[in-house]
Design a protein around this motif. Structure first.
Motif, PDB file in Angstrom:
ATOM      1  N   MET A   1       0.829  -0.823   0.378  1.00 62.04           N
ATOM      2  CA  MET A   1      -0.134  -0.213  -0.309  1.00 62.04           C
ATOM      3  C   MET A   1       0.959   1.549   0.379  1.00 62.04           C
ATOM      4  O   MET A   1       0.724   2.248   0.009  1.00 62.04           O
ATOM      5  CB  MET A   1      -0.702   0.122   1.386  1.00 62.04           C
ATOM      6  CG  MET A   1      -1.489  -1.021   1.125  1.00 62.04           C
ATOM      7  SD  MET A   1      -2.690  -1.347   3.120  1.00 62.04           S
ATOM      8  CE  MET A   1      -4.159  -0.105   2.527  1.00 62.04           C
ATOM      9  N   GLY A   2       2.136   1.099  -0.135  1.00 62.49           N
ATOM     10  CA  GLY A   2       2.725   2.049  -0.337  1.00 62.49           C
ATOM     11  C   GLY A   2       3.429   3.453   0.869  1.00 62.49           C
ATOM     12  O   GLY A   2       3.191   2.466   2.476  1.00 62.49           O
ATOM     13  N   LEU A   3       4.025   4.403   0.963  1.00 61.67           N
ATOM     14  CA  LEU A   3       3.902   4.828   2.560  1.00 61.67           C
ATOM     15  C   LEU A   3       2.327   5.655   2.569  1.00 61.67           C
ATOM     16  O   LEU A   3       1.983   5.921   1.611  1.00 61.67           O
ATOM     17  CB  LEU A   3       4.950   5.765   1.993  1.00 61.67           C
ATOM     18  CG  LEU A   3       6.311   5.271   1.096  1.00 61.67           C
ATOM     19  CD1 LEU A   3       6.885   6.811   0.792  1.00 61.67           C
ATOM     20  CD2 LEU A   3       6.552   4.643   2.684  1.00 61.67           C
ATOM     21  N   ASN A   4       2.370   5.286   3.793  1.00 59.36           N
ATOM     22  CA  ASN A   4       0.845   5.987   4.461  1.00 59.36           C
ATOM     23  C   ASN A   4       1.097   7.265   5.163  1.00 59.36           C
ATOM     24  O   ASN A   4       1.452   7.199   6.077  1.00 59.36           O
ATOM     25  CB  ASN A   4       1.346   5.444   5.427  1.00 59.36           C
ATOM     26  CG  ASN A   4      -0.552   5.230   6.387  1.00 59.36           C
ATOM     27  OD1 ASN A   4      -1.140   5.716   5.560  1.00 59.36           O
ATOM     28  ND2 ASN A   4      -0.837   4.544   7.772  1.00 59.36           N
ATOM     29  N   PHE A   5       0.692   8.379   4.270  1.00 61.63           N
ATOM     30  CA  PHE A   5       0.979   9.464   4.830  1.00 61.63           C
ATOM     31  C   PHE A   5      -0.356   9.477   5.722  1.00 61.63           C
ATOM     32  O   PHE A   5      -0.911  10.175   5.874  1.00 61.63           O
ATOM     33  CB  PHE A   5       0.823  10.289   3.354  1.00 61.63           C
ATOM     34  CG  PHE A   5       1.753  10.549   2.446  1.00 61.63           C
ATOM     35  CD1 PHE A   5       2.635  11.405   2.635  1.00 61.63           C
ATOM     36  CD2 PHE A   5       2.355  10.103   1.497  1.00 61.63           C
ATOM     37  CE1 PHE A   5       3.445  11.969   2.380  1.00 61.63           C
ATOM     38  CE2 PHE A   5       3.502   9.673   0.829  1.00 61.63           C
ATOM     39  CZ  PHE A   5       4.305  11.514   0.767  1.00 61.63           C
ATOM     40  N   SER A   6      -1.749   8.740   5.833  1.00 59.12           N
ATOM     41  CA  SER A   6      -2.469   8.511   6.535  1.00 59.12           C
ATOM     42  C   SER A   6      -2.040   8.863   8.504  1.00 59.12           C
ATOM     43  O   SER A   6      -3.275   8.575   9.112  1.00 59.12           O
ATOM     44  CB  SER A   6      -3.732   8.246   6.499  1.00 59.12           C
ATOM     45  OG  SER A   6      -3.650   6.876   6.071  1.00 59.12           O
ATOM     46  N   ILE A   7      -1.312   8.530   8.593  1.00 60.54           N
ATOM     47  CA  ILE A   7      -0.637   8.537   9.716  1.00 60.54           C
ATOM     48  C   ILE A   7      -1.325   9.172  10.194  1.00 60.54           C
ATOM     49  O   ILE A   7      -1.335   9.559  11.754  1.00 60.54           O
ATOM     50  CB  ILE A   7       0.450   7.463  10.465  1.00 60.54           C
ATOM     51  CG1 ILE A   7       2.142   9.185   9.282  1.00 60.54           C
ATOM     52  CG2 ILE A   7       0.512   6.204   9.398  1.00 60.54           C
ATOM     53  CD1 ILE A   7       2.877   8.422  10.223  1.00 60.54           C
ATOM     54  N   VAL A   8      -0.960  10.775   9.771  1.00 63.11           N
ATOM     55  CA  VAL A   8      -2.023  11.821  10.365  1.00 63.11           C
ATOM     56  C   VAL A   8      -3.271  11.556  10.736  1.00 63.11           C
ATOM     57  O   VAL A   8      -3.238  12.461  11.897  1.00 63.11           O
ATOM     58  CB  VAL A   8      -1.702  13.042   9.237  1.00 63.11           C
ATOM     59  CG1 VAL A   8      -2.464  13.771   9.336  1.00 63.11           C
ATOM     60  CG2 VAL A   8      -1.098  13.022   8.159  1.00 63.11           C
ATOM     61  N   ILE A   9      -3.427  10.885  10.442  1.00 61.33           N
ATOM     62  CA  ILE A   9      -5.000  10.505  11.049  1.00 61.33           C
ATOM     63  C   ILE A   9      -4.689   9.773  13.023  1.00 61.33           C
ATOM     64  O   ILE A   9      -5.860   9.803  13.494  1.00 61.33           O
ATOM     65  CB  ILE A   9      -6.299   9.473  10.432  1.00 61.33           C
ATOM     66  CG1 ILE A   9      -6.619  10.445   8.638  1.00 61.33           C
ATOM     67  CG2 ILE A   9      -7.634   9.285  11.229  1.00 61.33           C
ATOM     68  CD1 ILE A   9      -7.181   9.330   8.067  1.00 61.33           C
ATOM     69  N   GLY A  10      -4.033   8.610  13.303  1.00 59.38           N
ATOM     70  CA  GLY A  10      -3.676   8.081  14.117  1.00 59.38           C
ATOM     71  C   GLY A  10      -2.961   9.119  14.907  1.00 59.38           C
ATOM     72  O   GLY A  10      -3.417   9.446  16.330  1.00 59.38           O
ATOM     73  N   ALA A  11      -2.623  10.058  13.914  1.00 60.30           N
ATOM     74  CA  ALA A  11      -1.936  11.338  15.065  1.00 60.30           C
ATOM     75  C   ALA A  11      -3.578  12.489  15.789  1.00 60.30           C
ATOM     76  O   ALA A  11      -2.977  12.628  16.950  1.00 60.30           O
ATOM     77  CB  ALA A  11      -1.051  12.275  14.512  1.00 60.30           C
ATOM     78  N   ILE A  12      -4.258  12.413  15.188  1.00 57.53           N
ATOM     79  CA  ILE A  12      -5.485  13.705  15.100  1.00 57.53           C
ATOM     80  C   ILE A  12      -6.135  12.454  16.899  1.00 57.53           C
ATOM     81  O   ILE A  12      -6.060  13.211  17.634  1.00 57.53           O
ATOM     82  CB  ILE A  12      -6.249  13.659  14.245  1.00 57.53           C
ATOM     83  CG1 ILE A  12      -5.443  14.201  12.785  1.00 57.53           C
ATOM     84  CG2 ILE A  12      -7.395  14.392  13.998  1.00 57.53           C
ATOM     85  CD1 ILE A  12      -5.805  14.684  11.936  1.00 57.53           C
TER      86      ILE A  12
END
Length: 482
Positions: A67-78
């Protein structure tokens, strides 16, 4: 069958690791130009390693699942920041507050990870750009929640957190006096006790399960349990107790402890092989581990090395959690689910033909990555001691991905070793780049711009170099984390 010559192997290794080698050369040059001592840089790199290491390692599983590099880890940080805010608002402090923050963060990240995974299944092949845009979208909802809903619809107990006027949360939340260093101050002896309790629970569960199935006792688990209990018992000896009753472990002691654990592990493997011979067992590897551990320990007696490491130390629990996540990544991929993820990452067509539920595996990978990213953000914030309510999560994805890429990882391959190498190189460059830039251009402002150049420039450069490598050598192999 044609075998590669040593020269070809060396050239192949240099080519495959050119990104990492280039940044290593940049780090050495920047440290020399900045004028900082190696000891100073080492101390700061260790602080940043403990702060960010867990988040960077949370990126590995989506990469291995294709799935490539997970830029959506921002959502985990939120989600983590939301959990931490409520813990602060409720007046909780120390480990109690952190545990509540973890309890709020975990289900939120699981829910968000599930949603992101389902969305990515609808956008196969465009997961990275989708994750990037999704992060911006989630940031908008987050700001709506903290600017309007909190104080406006949902009541906030702590008035000092609210903007004058009664609606919305202030720009900065200070964790001093409640959750600052809550994890960093956990002592080594408490960690050993927790490990012993965990092993005891696992041993009891395994014994009950095996007796029910008529199987023999789990000897390895029992031996580890006795070993942990023995180490905990040693802490009651005054001379040994002082060694364990610390939350900051000097690097010299860390090397001693690491060398001892490595030797014990190698001896354990050799004894196990002696009792139960295995054709695939590599004796040379165990001997190499013992040799490297002995050399590392001996290096602490070299005056130059000792002068560099004598003042450096690490926080016990954050580094233990990072080490635990490395072990988890390694062990997880030997499980059935881990093998399925590797197969999905290599080829979804073959995975489908093998009977693997591709979509479900991808969703699980996203849930795991988002949960780990949320935990990583909690570790980061408690170490920082304060967080910008509306900005602490914005660059989490970029910095973590930049660190991973600098270590030599790509959108198809990522290992523990590459993540650890990348964190060290990225933060070394991040620390010394401003001063190096100021000295090179005689302008402090230009030095500050180096930070932006480093964080975003390395992502673009690394992706470009990996794309060139892929074009030159398309047959990439997925590897197990080291």
């Amino acid at each position: 069958m044609q075998t590669e010559t040593p020269l070809k192997k060396t050239l192949s290794w240099l080519f495959e690791n050119k990104v990492m080698l280039m940044f290593a050369a940049l780090c050495i040059g920047a440290v020399a130009v900045s004028g900082n001592t190696v000891g100073f840089v080492l101390g700061n790199v260790l602080i940043r390693f403990g702060r960010n290491g867990f988040t960077v390692l949370s990126l590995l599983i989506p990469v291995l699942a294709g799935m490539g590099l997970n830029f959506s880890i921002v959502i985990g940080a939120i989600a983590a920041q939301t959990g931490l805010f409520f813990a602060v608002d409720w007046g909780l402090t120390g480990m109690t507050g952190m545990l509540v923050a973890f309890l709020i963060t975990t289900p939120l990240t699981m829910l968000f990870g599930f949603g992101v995974g389902r969305l990515f299944n609808k956008m196969k092949g465009a997961e990275m750009i989708a994750g990037l845009i999704l992060g911006y979208f989630a940031d908008g909802l987050y700001q709506l929640f903290f600017l309007y809903i909190l104080g406006g619809i949902l009541p906030v107990r702590t008035n000092s957190l609210v903007i004058p006027g009664g609606i919305g949360i202030k720009n900065t939340i200070d964790l001093t006096g409640n959750m600052k260093y809550a994890l960093d101050l956990v002592k080594l002896v408490d960690l050993v006790l927790a490990l012993a309790v965990l092993l005891a629970i696992i041993a009891i569960i395994q014994i009950v399960a095996r007796r029910k199935n008529g199987q023999p006792f789990p000897v390895k688990t029992l031996v580890l349990l006795v070993l942990a209990a023995l180490i905990y018992g040693l802490t009651f000896i005054p001379a040994v107790g002082d060694y364990f009753r610390t939350d900051r472990l000097p690097i010299v002691s860390t090397i001693e402890m690491g060398a001892a654990i490595a030797v014990l592990y190698a001896v354990w493997k050799l004894v196990s092989h002696k009792l139960r011979p295995d054709g695939k067992f590599r004796v040379r590897r165990c001997l190499m581990i013992i040799g490297v551990a002995a050399a590392l320990y001996a290096s602490t007696y070299i005056p130059l090395v000792y002068s560099i490491i004598k003042n450096a130390s690490i926080a016990v629990l954050p580094f233990a959690l990072i080490a635990g996540l490395c072990v988890f990544n390694k062990v997880f991929l030997s499980t059935r689910l881990g093998q399925n993820m590797r197969t999905v990452g290599q080829s979804q067509v073959i995975a489908n033909a093998s009977g693997i539920h591709v979509d479900r595996v991808r969703v699980i990978a996203m849930i795991m990555s988002t949960v780990l990213a949320g935990w990583g953000q909690l570790i980061y914030l408690q170490n920082l001691g304060t967080f910008a309510t509306y900005g602490a999560h914005l660059q989490v994805g970029q910095f973590a991905i930049a660190a991973l890429l600098v270590g030599g990882a790509s959108v198809q391959k990522a290992t523990n070793k590459q993540a650890i190498t990348g964190i060290i190189l990225f933060h070394t460059l991040f620390i010394v780049a401003p001063e190096a830039g100021a000295k090179l251009f005689n302008n402090a402002m230009i030095g500050e711009y180096f930070r932006v150049f480093v964080s975003y420039g390395v992502i673009a450069l690394s992706l470009a170099m990996h794309a060139w490598q892929r074009k030159t050598k398309p047959a990439l192999k997925l590897e197990m984390p080291d």
